[in-house]
Enzyme design. Structure first.
Site, short mmCIF file in Angstrom:
data_model
loop_
_atom_site.label_atom_id
_atom_site.label_comp_id
_atom_site.label_asym_id
_atom_site.label_seq_id
_atom_site.Cartn_x
_atom_site.Cartn_y
_atom_site.Cartn_z
N ASP A 18 37.33 -11.20 -51.06
CA ASP A 18 36.68 -9.88 -51.09
C ASP A 18 37.09 -9.13 -52.36
O ASP A 18 36.60 -8.03 -52.62
CB ASP A 18 36.96 -9.07 -49.81
N SER A 19 37.92 -9.78 -53.18
CA SER A 19 38.19 -9.28 -54.54
C SER A 19 36.89 -9.24 -55.35
O SER A 19 36.86 -8.64 -56.42
CB SER A 19 39.23 -10.17 -55.24
N ASP A 43 36.32 -14.87 -47.41
CA ASP A 43 37.05 -13.74 -46.83
C ASP A 43 36.21 -12.96 -45.84
O ASP A 43 35.04 -12.63 -46.13
CB ASP A 43 37.45 -12.76 -47.95
N LYS A 101 39.18 -16.45 -44.15
CA LYS A 101 40.52 -15.86 -44.32
C LYS A 101 40.46 -14.42 -43.83
O LYS A 101 39.49 -13.71 -44.10
CB LYS A 101 40.94 -15.92 -45.79
N GLU A 107 43.08 -10.80 -43.11
CA GLU A 107 44.35 -10.17 -43.43
C GLU A 107 45.02 -9.65 -42.16
O GLU A 107 44.37 -9.04 -41.33
CB GLU A 107 44.13 -9.01 -44.40
N GLU A 151 50.82 -12.63 -50.37
CA GLU A 151 50.50 -11.91 -51.61
C GLU A 151 51.60 -10.91 -51.97
O GLU A 151 52.01 -10.07 -51.15
CB GLU A 151 49.15 -11.17 -51.44
O1 KIV Z 1 40.28 -11.50 -52.25
C1 KIV Z 1 41.00 -12.30 -52.86
O2 KIV Z 1 40.71 -12.75 -53.98
C2 KIV Z 1 42.25 -12.72 -52.21
C3 KIV Z 1 43.24 -13.44 -53.04
C4 KIV Z 1 43.86 -12.52 -54.01
C5 KIV Z 1 44.22 -14.14 -52.22
O3 KIV Z 1 42.43 -12.45 -51.08
#
Ligand code: KIV
Length: 279
Positions: A46-47, A85, A115, A117, A184
Protein backbone atom coordinates in the site's frame (compact mmCIF):
# COMPACT_ATOMS: atom_id res chain seq x y z
CA UNK A 1 16.03 -18.78 -12.54
CA UNK A 2 12.86 -20.47 -13.83
CA UNK A 3 11.64 -22.29 -10.74
CA UNK A 4 8.49 -20.81 -9.26
CA UNK A 5 8.83 -19.41 -5.75
CA UNK A 6 5.80 -20.59 -3.80
CA UNK A 7 4.45 -20.23 -0.29
CA UNK A 8 6.30 -23.40 0.72
CA UNK A 9 9.58 -22.02 -0.62
CA UNK A 10 9.55 -19.47 2.24
CA UNK A 11 9.85 -22.21 4.89
CA UNK A 12 12.33 -24.21 2.76
CA UNK A 13 14.59 -21.18 2.44
CA UNK A 14 14.46 -20.60 6.20
CA UNK A 15 15.32 -24.24 6.91
CA UNK A 16 18.29 -24.10 4.52
CA UNK A 17 19.46 -20.73 5.87
CA UNK A 18 18.98 -19.13 2.43
CA UNK A 19 18.04 -15.44 2.28
CA UNK A 20 14.78 -14.35 0.64
CA UNK A 21 14.70 -11.23 -1.55
CA UNK A 22 11.48 -9.28 -2.00
CA UNK A 23 10.83 -5.96 -3.76
CA UNK A 24 7.73 -3.88 -4.25
CA UNK A 25 6.19 -3.25 -7.68
CA UNK A 26 3.11 -1.32 -8.73
CA UNK A 27 3.08 -1.66 -12.54
CA UNK A 28 3.55 -4.22 -15.33
CA UNK A 29 7.01 -3.23 -16.71
CA UNK A 30 8.58 -3.13 -13.25
CA UNK A 31 7.00 -6.48 -12.35
CA UNK A 32 8.39 -8.03 -15.53
CA UNK A 33 11.93 -6.80 -14.82
CA UNK A 34 11.82 -7.96 -11.19
CA UNK A 35 10.44 -11.36 -12.17
CA UNK A 36 12.95 -11.90 -14.96
CA UNK A 37 15.80 -10.77 -12.69
CA UNK A 38 15.03 -13.58 -10.25
CA UNK A 39 13.66 -11.82 -7.16
CA UNK A 40 11.90 -14.39 -4.95
CA UNK A 41 8.82 -12.38 -4.02
CA UNK A 42 7.07 -9.23 -5.22
CA UNK A 43 4.89 -7.11 -2.96
CA UNK A 44 2.25 -4.73 -4.22
CA UNK A 45 2.43 -2.67 -1.06
CA UNK A 46 0.00 0.00 0.00
CA UNK A 47 3.14 2.14 -0.25
CA UNK A 48 1.67 2.65 -3.74
CA UNK A 49 -0.14 5.53 -2.01
CA UNK A 50 3.04 7.41 -1.17
CA UNK A 51 5.47 6.39 -3.93
CA UNK A 52 3.08 6.32 -6.91
CA UNK A 53 -0.12 8.20 -6.06
CA UNK A 54 1.54 11.08 -4.21
CA UNK A 55 -0.33 10.76 -0.90
CA UNK A 56 1.30 11.81 2.36
CA UNK A 57 0.76 8.36 3.89
CA UNK A 58 -0.95 5.03 3.14
CA UNK A 59 -4.26 5.84 4.85
CA UNK A 60 -6.04 7.01 1.69
CA UNK A 61 -5.27 3.86 -0.32
CA UNK A 62 -8.44 1.95 -1.22
CA UNK A 63 -9.28 -1.62 -2.22
CA UNK A 64 -9.88 -0.38 -5.78
CA UNK A 65 -6.37 1.17 -5.85
CA UNK A 66 -4.85 -2.11 -4.66
CA UNK A 67 -6.77 -4.29 -7.12
CA UNK A 68 -5.88 -1.97 -10.01
CA UNK A 69 -2.13 -2.16 -9.26
CA UNK A 70 -2.08 -5.86 -8.29
CA UNK A 71 -3.71 -6.69 -11.65
CA UNK A 72 -1.01 -4.78 -13.54
CA UNK A 73 1.80 -6.43 -11.58
CA UNK A 74 0.29 -9.92 -11.86
CA UNK A 75 0.46 -9.64 -15.67
CA UNK A 76 4.24 -9.26 -15.42
CA UNK A 77 4.87 -12.13 -13.00
CA UNK A 78 5.58 -15.68 -14.15
CA UNK A 79 7.76 -17.06 -11.39
CA UNK A 80 8.02 -14.85 -8.30
CA UNK A 81 5.56 -15.12 -5.39
CA UNK A 82 3.09 -12.22 -5.51
CA UNK A 83 1.78 -10.69 -2.29
CA UNK A 84 -0.79 -7.87 -2.10
CA UNK A 85 -1.40 -5.52 0.81
CA UNK A 86 -4.81 -5.25 2.41
CA UNK A 87 -5.27 -1.47 2.72
CA UNK A 88 -6.38 0.61 5.70
CA UNK A 89 -9.84 -0.32 7.04
CA UNK A 90 -10.26 -3.26 4.68
CA UNK A 91 -9.84 -5.78 7.53
CA UNK A 92 -10.46 -3.81 10.74
CA UNK A 93 -14.24 -3.80 10.40
CA UNK A 94 -14.81 -7.51 10.98
CA UNK A 95 -14.08 -11.05 9.94
CA UNK A 96 -16.46 -10.97 6.97
CA UNK A 97 -14.82 -7.86 5.49
CA UNK A 98 -11.34 -9.33 6.04
CA UNK A 99 -12.12 -12.55 4.17
CA UNK A 100 -14.12 -10.78 1.48
CA UNK A 101 -11.40 -8.20 0.79
CA UNK A 102 -8.53 -10.72 0.97
CA UNK A 103 -10.53 -12.82 -1.49
CA UNK A 104 -10.94 -9.86 -3.85
CA UNK A 105 -7.18 -9.20 -3.92
CA UNK A 106 -6.55 -12.83 -4.86
CA UNK A 107 -9.54 -13.42 -7.15
CA UNK A 108 -9.74 -10.05 -8.94
CA UNK A 109 -6.15 -8.86 -8.50
CA UNK A 110 -4.31 -12.13 -9.05
CA UNK A 111 -1.92 -12.19 -6.08
CA UNK A 112 -1.12 -15.45 -4.27
CA UNK A 113 -1.16 -14.10 -0.70
CA UNK A 114 -2.15 -11.03 1.29
CA UNK A 115 -0.28 -9.00 3.89
CA UNK A 116 -1.94 -7.24 6.80
CA UNK A 117 -0.56 -5.07 9.57
CA UNK A 118 -0.92 -5.92 13.24
CA UNK A 119 -0.63 -8.69 15.83
CA UNK A 120 -3.00 -10.06 18.48
CA UNK A 121 -5.74 -7.52 17.64
CA UNK A 122 -6.24 -8.94 14.14
CA UNK A 123 -5.37 -12.59 14.79
CA UNK A 124 -8.97 -13.84 14.35
CA UNK A 125 -9.12 -12.04 10.98
CA UNK A 126 -5.83 -13.69 9.98
CA UNK A 127 -7.14 -17.15 10.91
CA UNK A 128 -10.36 -16.60 8.95
CA UNK A 129 -8.45 -15.52 5.83
CA UNK A 130 -6.17 -18.56 6.06
CA UNK A 131 -9.23 -20.80 6.61
CA UNK A 132 -10.57 -19.43 3.33
CA UNK A 133 -7.45 -20.79 1.60
CA UNK A 134 -5.49 -17.54 1.32
CA UNK A 135 -1.91 -17.45 2.63
CA UNK A 136 -1.18 -14.53 4.96
CA UNK A 137 2.02 -12.57 5.54
CA UNK A 138 2.14 -10.65 8.84
CA UNK A 139 3.56 -7.16 9.35
CA UNK A 140 4.84 -5.95 12.75
CA UNK A 141 7.04 -3.21 14.18
CA UNK A 142 6.42 0.10 12.46
CA UNK A 143 3.11 -0.46 10.69
CA UNK A 144 2.45 2.54 8.40
CA UNK A 145 -1.35 2.30 8.56
CA UNK A 146 -1.04 3.25 12.28
CA UNK A 147 1.10 6.33 11.59
CA UNK A 148 -1.38 8.49 13.51
CA UNK A 149 -1.02 6.28 16.60
CA UNK A 150 2.80 6.25 16.39
CA UNK A 151 2.95 10.01 15.72
CA UNK A 152 5.20 9.62 12.70
CA UNK A 153 7.57 7.20 11.04
CA UNK A 154 9.49 5.84 14.05
CA UNK A 155 11.48 2.72 14.86
CA UNK A 156 9.49 0.39 17.18
CA UNK A 157 10.72 -1.96 19.92
CA UNK A 158 13.34 0.06 21.74
CA UNK A 159 11.79 -0.49 25.20
CA UNK A 160 11.38 -3.88 26.89
CA UNK A 161 7.57 -3.58 26.88
CA UNK A 162 7.26 -2.80 23.17
CA UNK A 163 9.99 -5.32 22.22
CA UNK A 164 8.12 -8.00 24.20
CA UNK A 165 4.80 -7.09 22.54
CA UNK A 166 6.34 -7.34 19.05
CA UNK A 167 7.94 -10.71 19.92
CA UNK A 168 4.70 -12.08 21.43
CA UNK A 169 2.70 -10.83 18.43
CA UNK A 170 5.14 -12.60 16.11
CA UNK A 171 4.57 -15.86 18.04
CA UNK A 172 0.79 -15.33 17.95
CA UNK A 173 0.84 -14.76 14.18
CA UNK A 174 3.04 -17.80 13.63
CA UNK A 175 0.65 -19.91 15.72
CA UNK A 176 -2.26 -18.52 13.65
CA UNK A 177 -0.59 -19.88 10.51
CA UNK A 178 1.05 -16.95 8.69
CA UNK A 179 3.79 -18.12 6.31
CA UNK A 180 6.11 -15.19 6.98
CA UNK A 181 6.28 -11.88 8.86
CA UNK A 182 7.59 -8.49 7.74
CA UNK A 183 9.36 -6.63 10.55
CA UNK A 184 9.59 -2.94 9.73
CA UNK A 185 12.02 -0.55 11.43
CA UNK A 186 12.68 -2.77 14.43
CA UNK A 187 16.14 -2.54 16.11
CA UNK A 188 18.38 -5.06 14.41
CA UNK A 189 19.19 -7.08 17.55
CA UNK A 190 15.47 -7.49 18.30
CA UNK A 191 14.76 -8.47 14.68
CA UNK A 192 17.62 -11.01 14.80
CA UNK A 193 16.29 -12.41 18.11
CA UNK A 194 12.78 -12.82 16.69
CA UNK A 195 14.07 -14.37 13.45
CA UNK A 196 16.05 -16.91 15.50
CA UNK A 197 13.02 -17.82 17.64
CA UNK A 198 10.53 -18.26 14.78
CA UNK A 199 10.17 -21.23 12.44
CA UNK A 200 8.77 -19.02 9.68
CA UNK A 201 10.96 -16.48 7.84
CA UNK A 202 11.17 -12.90 9.04
CA UNK A 203 11.47 -10.42 6.18
CA UNK A 204 13.08 -7.20 7.32
CA UNK A 205 12.84 -3.62 6.15
CA UNK A 206 14.98 -1.29 8.22
CA UNK A 207 15.47 -4.18 10.65
CA UNK A 208 19.05 -5.19 10.01
CA UNK A 209 21.00 -8.03 8.45
CA UNK A 210 19.91 -10.90 10.71
CA UNK A 211 16.44 -11.30 9.23
CA UNK A 212 15.73 -14.28 6.95
CA UNK A 213 15.08 -11.99 4.01
CA UNK A 214 14.73 -8.36 3.00
CA UNK A 215 12.09 -6.23 1.33
CA UNK A 216 12.68 -2.81 -0.21
CA UNK A 217 10.46 -0.34 -2.02
CA UNK A 218 11.68 -0.43 -5.65
CA UNK A 219 11.57 3.38 -6.03
CA UNK A 220 13.92 3.67 -3.02
CA UNK A 221 16.34 1.10 -4.45
CA UNK A 222 16.34 2.91 -7.80
CA UNK A 223 16.79 6.33 -6.21
CA UNK A 224 13.81 7.78 -8.03
CA UNK A 225 13.03 10.48 -5.47
CA UNK A 226 16.19 12.56 -5.05
CA UNK A 227 14.79 14.21 -1.89
CA UNK A 228 13.90 10.96 -0.08
CA UNK A 229 16.84 9.42 1.78
CA UNK A 230 15.50 7.23 4.59
CA UNK A 231 18.01 5.44 6.80
CA UNK A 232 16.54 1.99 6.12
CA UNK A 233 16.81 2.14 2.32
CA UNK A 234 19.78 1.76 0.00
CA UNK A 235 19.96 3.69 -3.25
CA UNK A 236 21.53 1.38 -5.81
CA UNK A 237 21.21 4.04 -8.51
CA UNK A 238 20.18 7.66 -9.01
CA UNK A 239 17.30 7.09 -11.38
CA UNK A 240 15.74 10.42 -10.43
CA UNK A 241 18.65 12.42 -11.89
CA UNK A 242 18.83 10.20 -15.01
CA UNK A 243 15.07 10.74 -15.52
CA UNK A 244 15.53 14.51 -15.17
CA UNK A 245 18.39 14.46 -17.69
CA UNK A 246 16.31 12.55 -20.26
CA UNK A 247 13.33 14.91 -19.92
CA UNK A 248 15.53 18.04 -20.17
CA UNK A 249 17.29 16.68 -23.26
CA UNK A 250 13.99 15.78 -24.92
CA UNK A 251 12.55 19.28 -24.32
CA UNK A 252 15.73 20.81 -25.77
CA UNK A 253 15.71 18.55 -28.86
CA UNK A 254 12.04 19.26 -29.60
CA UNK A 255 12.74 22.97 -29.19
CA UNK A 256 15.72 22.84 -31.59
CA UNK A 257 14.07 20.51 -34.10
CA UNK A 258 16.65 17.77 -33.46
CA UNK A 259 13.96 15.24 -32.60
CA UNK A 260 12.24 13.68 -34.46
CA UNK A 261 14.25 12.96 -37.62
CA UNK A 262 12.80 11.18 -40.63
CA UNK A 263 14.20 7.95 -39.14
CA UNK A 264 11.56 8.36 -36.43
CA UNK A 265 8.83 9.08 -39.00
CA UNK A 266 6.61 7.23 -41.51
CA UNK A 267 6.78 7.60 -45.30
CA UNK A 268 4.24 8.07 -48.07
CA UNK A 269 4.67 8.03 -51.90
CA UNK A 270 5.50 11.53 -53.27
CA UNK A 271 2.62 11.01 -55.71
CA UNK A 272 0.09 11.19 -52.82
CA UNK A 273 1.40 14.59 -51.73
CA UNK A 274 1.54 15.84 -55.36
CA UNK A 275 -2.09 14.80 -55.89
CA UNK A 276 -3.09 16.59 -52.69
CA UNK A 277 -1.37 19.75 -53.90
CA UNK A 278 -3.16 19.60 -57.27
CA UNK A 279 -6.53 18.53 -55.89
O1 KIV B 1 3.61 -1.16 1.60
C1 KIV B 1 4.77 -1.59 1.55
O2 KIV B 1 5.53 -1.35 0.61
C2 KIV B 1 5.22 -2.42 2.67
C3 KIV B 1 6.68 -2.71 2.76
C4 KIV B 1 7.41 -1.49 3.14
C5 KIV B 1 6.95 -3.83 3.65
O3 KIV B 1 4.44 -2.80 3.46
Amino acid sequence: MNKKFTVTSFREFKEKGKKISMLTAYDYPTAKILDESGVHAVLVGDSVGTVVLGYEDTIKVTMEDMIHHIKAVARGIKRAFLVGDLPFLSYHTGIYDSVRNAGRLVQEGGCKAVKLEGGREIVENVKAIINAGIPVMGHLGYTPQSINIFGGHKSQGKTFEVAKKIYQDALILQEAGVFSIVLECVPYKLAGFIAKKLDIPVIGIGSGPDCDGQVLVIQDALGLDEDFNPRHAKKYFNLGSVYREVVTKYIDEVDKGIFPTIENSFTVDDEVIERLEND
